[in-house]
Structures are given as C-alpha cells and as structure tokens.
Design a protein around this motif. Structure first.
Motif, short mmCIF file in Angstrom:
data_model
loop_
_atom_site.label_atom_id
_atom_site.label_comp_id
_atom_site.label_asym_id
_atom_site.label_seq_id
_atom_site.Cartn_x
_atom_site.Cartn_y
_atom_site.Cartn_z
N PHE A 121 5.01 17.87 21.36
CA PHE A 121 4.07 18.23 20.29
C PHE A 121 4.43 19.61 19.74
N GLU A 122 4.06 19.83 18.51
CA GLU A 122 4.39 21.07 17.78
C GLU A 122 3.68 22.29 18.40
N VAL A 131 8.60 22.89 20.47
CA VAL A 131 7.65 21.91 21.00
C VAL A 131 7.13 22.32 22.38
N GLY A 132 5.95 21.79 22.68
CA GLY A 132 5.44 21.77 24.04
C GLY A 132 5.57 20.34 24.52
N TYR A 133 5.35 20.11 25.83
CA TYR A 133 5.44 18.75 26.36
C TYR A 133 4.19 18.40 27.16
N CYS A 134 3.73 17.17 26.93
CA CYS A 134 2.64 16.62 27.72
C CYS A 134 3.26 15.50 28.55
N ILE A 135 3.14 15.59 29.87
CA ILE A 135 3.83 14.64 30.75
C ILE A 135 2.82 13.94 31.65
N HIS A 150 0.39 31.46 19.05
CA HIS A 150 -1.07 31.33 19.10
C HIS A 150 -1.42 29.88 19.40
N ILE A 151 -2.68 29.64 19.66
CA ILE A 151 -3.09 28.28 20.02
C ILE A 151 -3.62 27.55 18.79
N THR A 152 -2.88 26.55 18.38
CA THR A 152 -3.27 25.73 17.23
C THR A 152 -4.20 24.61 17.72
N GLU A 153 -4.69 23.84 16.77
CA GLU A 153 -5.54 22.70 17.13
C GLU A 153 -4.78 21.70 18.01
N THR A 154 -3.50 21.46 17.61
CA THR A 154 -2.67 20.53 18.39
C THR A 154 -2.45 21.05 19.81
N ALA A 155 -2.10 22.32 19.91
CA ALA A 155 -1.87 22.91 21.25
C ALA A 155 -3.14 22.80 22.09
N ALA A 156 -4.28 23.10 21.47
CA ALA A 156 -5.56 23.07 22.20
C ALA A 156 -5.85 21.67 22.73
N LYS A 157 -5.51 20.64 21.92
CA LYS A 157 -5.75 19.25 22.32
C LYS A 157 -5.00 18.94 23.63
N TYR A 158 -3.75 19.38 23.72
CA TYR A 158 -2.97 19.08 24.92
C TYR A 158 -3.34 19.98 26.10
#
Ligand SMILES: [Zn+2]
Length: 220
Positions: A121-122, A131-135, A150-158
C-alpha cells in the motif's frame, strides 16, 4: 502456526526484516550485506534456504543494497512495484541489476507466497515510489511502515488492522533541530515525505490504539 519475526537491521546502516514460519519465510527490504544476513540467520538458527521472496519498500540505498545479489545470484524472487524496480536498477549501490528475479506487484492487490498473503500500500516518502506491506499469516496481521513522512488515511487503515506493527519512529524533534545536519536535510527529514518523529508516532498510536494490537516494533 509458529511465526518468527526478526529485525536484521534498521536505520541508516541498513534495513532488513525477516518473517517466517517453520516452512518458509520472506524478507522485507535488503539493506544489509548478504554475509551479514547469513551470519544473523546462523546466530538465530534460521535456514537461509527457507527465504521464498524479498519484498522491497522503496529504492533508498539503505533498503536495497543486497537485493541484486539475493535476486540474481541466489535466485530469490524480488517483489515490488514497477517504479521501485526501475529505481533499484538505476541505483549506484546495486551492482547486480535485477532481471530474472523481478516480480511486479500493484498497490492494494494481494499476492500469495508460501504461508503469506501480502498486500502493498502507498506511503508518503521520497523514494521513486514508496510502499508499506500488510502481511497475513494464519489469521495474524503484520503491518510494516518503515519509512514514511506522515500518516495518511491509507497508512492508518493498515496500522489499525495490525496485530503486530512495525512503525517508524525516526527522530527526536529537538535533537534534529539542534543537530549538525544541514538545513535542507533537516527539512527533508521533518517534511511530509520524509520521516516520522518519535512524537508524531507516539501521538498517533495513543489516539488510535486498537485492542487487537499486541506488539509494536519501532523502526528507526
Ligand atoms: Zn527512505
């Protein structure tokens, strides 16, 4: 299922994480030399041959130093976005360029490798692409966000989905401001596409802590 997590290196000297089960494992980033990876594996009684893939977060030197070797010499598939792959092959620090080991992934689309389901994810950072990774392994969720401004909405979700969280906490505001770095570098580090400060990370976690979160590893 027994899951092993190991930080082989973090910070400017090189980033590399291992996540594995009894049967197989993956590396997230390859910023430390192969000899070092092998030595640490031996110290922890892990089998190097169980590494089924390397996932790369972005093309900064401290995340990709050994990726060419792992991919082309050891034949381990390298997964990342097409833009990051391009950045890797342009990088001065990767002497062995990637060709046969390349596997492209898309953000928000899962791939399965061994016991793992992995979703990129972005994240906001200043590599060619980031990207970051959700495993997911056996119903457990690991989220890796190692370099982000910084923490975006996408980052916060993961982050909120994680049972186990690896999240950057890179610097102390005051130490950075008073420290020896030139102005442009201080601005880059503290900027929205640079790195997270210890305070920003702590404040976000204090406000967004979820009961499922069992373990936090701070990536520096
Ligand atoms: Zn970086």
């Amino acid at each position: 299922m027994k899951i092993k997590f190991l930080s082989l290196g973090s910070g400017s000297s090189g980033n590399c994480y291992y996540l594995g089960t009894e049967k197989n494992g993956i590396l997230i980033d390859a910023g430390i030399g192969i000899r070092n990876v092998k030595k640490i594996f031996k110290d922890y009684k892990l089998d190097f041959s169980t590494i089924k893939a390397v996932f790369i977060t972005h093309d900064h030197a401290d995340h990709i130093k050994a990726v060419g070797n792992l991919g082309e010499k050891y034949g381990i598939p390298v997964f990342t976005t097409p833009e990051i792959h391009k950045g890797i092959n342009k990088s001065y620090c990767v002497t062995e360029k990637l060709s046969t080991s390349v596997n492209f992934i898309k953000k928000e689309e899962s791939v399965e490798v061994g016991d793992f389901k992995i979703t990129a994810f972005e994240v906001p950072h200043d590599g060619t692409d980031n990207v970051g990774y959700c495993i997911e392994i056996d119903g457990k969720v690991f989220s890796f966000l190692t370099d982000l401004g910084h923490i975006t909405e996408t980052a916060a979700k993961y982050i909120k989905r994680a049972d186990y969280l690896i999240l950057e906490a890179n610097y102390d505001d005051e130490m950075l401001a008073m420290g020896p770095y030139p102005k442009y570098l201080k601005e880059r580090i503290a900027g929205p596409n640079g790195h997270m400060s210890n305070r920003e990370t702590a404040e976000f976690l204090a406000e967004n802590f979820q009961a499922n979160l069992k373990y936090i590893c701070s990536a520096i």
